[in-house]
Design an enzyme around this catalytic site. Structure first.
Site, PDB file in Angstrom:
ATOM      1  CE1 TYR A 168      -9.751  -0.234  -4.104  1.00  0.00           C
ATOM      2  CE2 TYR A 168     -10.696   1.963  -4.378  1.00  0.00           C
ATOM      3  CZ  TYR A 168     -10.701   0.712  -3.777  1.00  0.00           C
ATOM      4  OH  TYR A 168     -11.668   0.397  -2.845  1.00  0.00           O
ATOM      5  CB  CYS A 169      -7.966  -2.889  -9.822  1.00  0.00           C
ATOM      6  SG  CYS A 169      -6.360  -2.595 -10.585  1.00  0.00           S
ATOM      7  NE  ARG A 170      -9.121  -9.153  -8.531  1.00  0.00           N
ATOM      8  CZ  ARG A 170      -9.553  -9.884  -9.541  1.00  0.00           C
ATOM      9  NH1 ARG A 170      -8.752 -10.150 -10.553  1.00  0.00           N
ATOM     10  NH2 ARG A 170     -10.793 -10.344  -9.538  1.00  0.00           N
ATOM     11  CB  CYS A 174      -4.651  -5.001 -10.831  1.00  0.00           C
ATOM     12  SG  CYS A 174      -6.331  -5.328 -11.395  1.00  0.00           S
ATOM     13  CG  MET A 198      -8.130  -3.763  -1.366  1.00  0.00           C
ATOM     14  SD  MET A 198      -8.622  -2.126  -0.759  1.00  0.00           S
ATOM     15  CE  MET A 198      -8.779  -2.461   0.991  1.00  0.00           C
TER      16      MET A 198
END
Length: 234
Positions: A168-170, A174, A198
């Site tokens: 996972y990222c932003r 993303c 996130m």
């Protein structure tokens, strides 16, 4: 009143300022850090941050010679998330939408946050946060391991073969998590990206951790477990 609404909207009408809000939605950062991450000269970064501060979208504090910025509140993060959502659905040109979709198509189905929450602590799922380390330290999903995308290739040995890897990222827009999945699969790992990032996780008031985490290595999946994990619904 409408003039004040327009002033806030005008502050958002700049790609550099939106990039800064995107970065600040993950962690408090100094002007110098923001300039480096956004690849914008420090002077221009300071000027754009002043516009955001004057409209109440960000706050600042001084620590020694450095000035640190953060979002003024969760409502600003929600405003930014909704702006992205509405723009993607209503305003993007068809060719831009098509190009973006091609870049973000994952090599496997995504994993939902509900499924991820069900699988917490199962001993066979490895959750990887591919954002920069400063954002991971500020807040991350409990149990996640920090391996920034630029470090993933050289740290591949830390990821056991045969486990289910979730990246996972932003945010949901993303590309880091999807790029990480492609790289993991190229190195023989089973991987899927989290459906959201996130930003959405925090806006749903789901559990978060701060600082560094010590996480147990998951055990490799047995063949039948592997098959079940790849089936719809995990």
């Amino acid at each position: 009143m409408l003039a004040e609404f327009a002033r806030v909207a005008k502050a958002l009408a700049n790609p550099v300022r939106l990039h800064l809000l995107d970065l600040l939605s993950q962690a408090e950062r100094s002007v110098e850090d923001l300039a480096g991450a956004a690849k914008v000269p420090i002077g221009n970064t300071s000027a754009q941050l002043k516009v955001l501060r004057d409209t109440g979208l960000v706050c600042s504090r001084r620590e020694g010679t450095r000035i640190y910025y953060r979002l003024a509140g969760e409502d600003v993060a929600l405003l930014y998330a909704n702006l992205r959502k509405v723009s993607r659905k209503r305003a993007l040109e068809p060719e831009v939408t098509h190009m973006t979709s091609l870049r973000t198509i994952p090599p496997n189905p995504v994993i939902t946050r509900e499924e991820l929450l069900r699988r917490r602590g199962d001993g066979r799922t490895m959750l990887i946060d591919v954002r920069p380390a400063v954002e991971y330290v500020s807040a991350h999903i409990p149990g996640a391991v920090s391996i920034p995308l630029e470090e993933l290739r050289v740290r591949m040995d830390e990821i056991p073969v045969g486990v289910e890897v979730v990246t996972y990222c932003r945010s949901s827009h993303c590309l880091l998590a999807t790029e990480a999945v492609w790289l993991l699969k190229a190195h023989g790992r089973c991987a899927r990206p989290l459906e959201e990032g996130m930003l959405e996780w925090r806006l749903q008031h789901l559990p978060i951790q701060t600082g560094q985490s010590v996480v147990r290595r998951p055990r490799p999946l047995r063949p039948r477990e592997y098959a079940r994990s790849m089936a719809p619904g995990g």
